[in-house]
Design a protein around this motif. Structure first.
Motif, short mmCIF file in Angstrom:
data_model
loop_
_atom_site.label_atom_id
_atom_site.label_comp_id
_atom_site.label_asym_id
_atom_site.label_seq_id
_atom_site.Cartn_x
_atom_site.Cartn_y
_atom_site.Cartn_z
N ASP A 11 0.83 -1.22 0.00
CA ASP A 11 0.00 0.00 0.00
C ASP A 11 0.85 1.26 0.00
OD1 ASP A 11 -2.49 1.42 0.16
OD2 ASP A 11 -2.12 1.71 2.30
N PRO A 12 1.49 1.61 -1.10
CA PRO A 12 1.45 1.02 -2.44
C PRO A 12 2.64 0.09 -2.68
CG PRO A 12 2.54 3.13 -2.57
CD PRO A 12 2.14 2.92 -1.11
N VAL A 13 2.63 -0.56 -3.83
CA VAL A 13 3.75 -1.38 -4.25
C VAL A 13 4.95 -0.46 -4.51
CG1 VAL A 13 3.03 -1.37 -6.68
CG2 VAL A 13 4.53 -3.17 -5.86
N THR A 14 6.14 -0.92 -4.11
CA THR A 14 7.36 -0.12 -4.26
C THR A 14 8.35 -0.85 -5.17
OG1 THR A 14 8.60 -1.13 -2.45
CG2 THR A 14 7.07 0.66 -1.86
N LYS A 15 9.41 -0.16 -5.53
CA LYS A 15 10.47 -0.81 -6.30
C LYS A 15 11.17 -1.88 -5.46
CE LYS A 15 11.37 2.64 -9.83
NZ LYS A 15 12.40 3.48 -10.48
N GLY A 16 11.17 -1.71 -4.15
CA GLY A 16 11.71 -2.75 -3.26
C GLY A 16 10.89 -4.03 -3.34
N GLY A 130 6.76 5.40 4.13
CA GLY A 130 7.67 6.49 3.79
C GLY A 130 7.30 7.15 2.47
N ILE A 131 6.90 6.34 1.51
CA ILE A 131 6.49 6.86 0.20
C ILE A 131 5.24 7.72 0.35
CG2 ILE A 131 5.45 6.15 -2.00
CD1 ILE A 131 7.58 3.85 -1.94
N LYS A 132 4.28 7.26 1.13
CA LYS A 132 3.05 8.03 1.34
C LYS A 132 3.35 9.37 2.01
CE LYS A 132 1.00 4.35 3.08
NZ LYS A 132 0.06 3.34 3.61
N GLU A 133 4.23 9.35 3.00
CA GLU A 133 4.59 10.58 3.69
C GLU A 133 5.31 11.55 2.74
OE1 GLU A 133 7.32 12.00 7.46
OE2 GLU A 133 6.48 9.99 7.48
N LEU A 134 6.24 11.03 1.97
CA LEU A 134 6.97 11.85 1.00
C LEU A 134 6.02 12.47 -0.02
CD1 LEU A 134 9.86 12.71 0.27
CD2 LEU A 134 10.02 10.65 -1.14
N ALA A 135 5.09 11.66 -0.53
CA ALA A 135 4.13 12.15 -1.53
C ALA A 135 3.19 13.18 -0.92
CB ALA A 135 3.33 10.98 -2.10
N LYS A 136 2.81 12.98 0.31
CA LYS A 136 1.89 13.91 0.99
C LYS A 136 2.45 15.33 1.03
CE LYS A 136 -0.71 14.51 5.24
NZ LYS A 136 -1.14 13.87 6.49
N PHE A 137 3.77 15.44 1.18
CA PHE A 137 4.40 16.75 1.28
C PHE A 137 5.07 17.18 -0.02
CE2 PHE A 137 4.14 15.24 5.70
CZ PHE A 137 3.39 16.29 6.24
N GLY A 138 4.68 16.54 -1.12
CA GLY A 138 5.13 16.98 -2.43
C GLY A 138 6.51 16.52 -2.84
N GLY A 139 7.07 15.53 -2.13
CA GLY A 139 8.38 15.00 -2.49
C GLY A 139 8.33 14.15 -3.74
N ASP A 140 9.45 13.98 -4.38
CA ASP A 140 9.54 13.19 -5.60
C ASP A 140 9.68 11.72 -5.25
OD1 ASP A 140 9.93 12.22 -8.15
OD2 ASP A 140 11.96 13.03 -8.35
N ILE A 141 8.70 10.91 -5.65
CA ILE A 141 8.72 9.48 -5.35
C ILE A 141 9.03 8.64 -6.59
CG2 ILE A 141 7.14 9.69 -3.39
CD1 ILE A 141 4.90 8.64 -5.28
N SER A 142 9.37 9.28 -7.69
CA SER A 142 9.55 8.57 -8.96
C SER A 142 10.66 7.52 -8.93
CB SER A 142 9.76 9.54 -10.11
OG SER A 142 10.85 10.37 -9.87
N CYS A 143 11.65 7.67 -8.08
CA CYS A 143 12.72 6.67 -8.02
C CYS A 143 12.39 5.55 -7.03
CB CYS A 143 14.05 7.32 -7.66
SG CYS A 143 14.07 8.06 -6.02
N THR A 148 4.07 3.66 -13.28
CA THR A 148 2.62 3.48 -13.41
C THR A 148 1.90 3.72 -12.09
OG1 THR A 148 2.85 1.11 -12.98
CG2 THR A 148 2.85 1.79 -15.29
N ILE A 149 2.62 3.62 -10.99
CA ILE A 149 2.03 3.77 -9.66
C ILE A 149 2.16 5.21 -9.16
CG2 ILE A 149 2.14 2.93 -7.27
CD1 ILE A 149 1.36 0.81 -9.47
N LYS A 150 3.18 5.90 -9.59
CA LYS A 150 3.50 7.24 -9.09
C LYS A 150 2.29 8.17 -9.12
CE LYS A 150 6.13 11.35 -10.24
NZ LYS A 150 6.99 11.98 -11.21
N GLU A 151 1.64 8.29 -10.26
CA GLU A 151 0.51 9.21 -10.39
C GLU A 151 -0.66 8.81 -9.50
OE1 GLU A 151 0.60 12.21 -11.72
OE2 GLU A 151 2.68 11.74 -12.18
N LYS A 152 -0.87 7.52 -9.36
CA LYS A 152 -1.96 7.04 -8.50
C LYS A 152 -1.73 7.44 -7.05
CE LYS A 152 -3.39 3.07 -11.27
NZ LYS A 152 -2.74 3.02 -12.51
N VAL A 153 -0.48 7.33 -6.61
CA VAL A 153 -0.14 7.70 -5.23
C VAL A 153 -0.32 9.21 -5.04
CG1 VAL A 153 1.70 7.81 -3.49
CG2 VAL A 153 1.46 5.77 -4.92
#
Length: 160
Positions: A11-16, A130-143, A148-153
């Motif tokens: 929630d969500p799927v990550t590159k890890g 961590g990804i959700k927190e980063l995205a919430k504050f406008g951080g770049d999660i693309s790496c 395909t998941i980035k925009e959904k998050v």
């Protein structure tokens, strides 16, 4: 046929996660990536959304099947005609938690085996929270997540 189940909330799927799926899929004929419904968590994405995102993100891995489930993991694994659980680990703290869970499953179902796989070092710090927190504050999660998941998050976090 060698079948293994890799359960998680994703929630969500990550590159890890993808790193673990890609490597584990080489060890088994079928790898079932199973989205677990955990009543103790309030996920960002619905189970259906997580299954759909995983199907999209794992499309390049031919022997993966994505499913959702709730209930006891060992019963689900047996329903998949398997006795093998694959767990991804990032750090020692993950191991302690997963080791206890594996021992409990082994106690209630002695025929069940858990295999631990360390994620590649480049993803050892990546977590869904961590990804959700980063995205919430406008951080770049693309790496950190499949493109395909980035925009959904980002879209989902903007509604939070």
């Amino acid at each position: 046929m060698r079948i293994a189940v890799c359960p998680g909330s994703f929630d969500p799927v990550t590159k890890g996660h993808l790193d673990i799926f890609e490597r584990a899929s080489k060890l088994f004929d079928i790898l079932v990536v199973a989205v677990f419904h955990n009543p103790n968590k309030k996920p960002l994405f619905t189970m259906e959304e997580r299954v759909e995102m995983l199907q999209e993100a794992t499309r390049h891995i031919p022997n993966i099947r994505v499913d959702g489930f709730s209930g006891l993991l060992n019963q689900y694994v047996r329903q998949q005609n398997s006795t093998v659980i694959v767990r991804g680990l990032r750090a020692l703290s993950d191991f302690e938690y997963e080791f206890q869970r594996a021992l409990l499953i082994k106690k209630i179902d002695p025929g069940m085996e858990t295999i631990f796989m360390m994620t590649s070092s480049e993803y050892s710090f990546v977590s869904s929270s961590g990804i959700k927190e980063l995205a919430k504050f406008g951080g770049d999660i693309s790496c950190l997540v499949p493109l395909t998941i980035k925009e959904k998050v980002i879209q989902k976090m903007s509604k939070e």
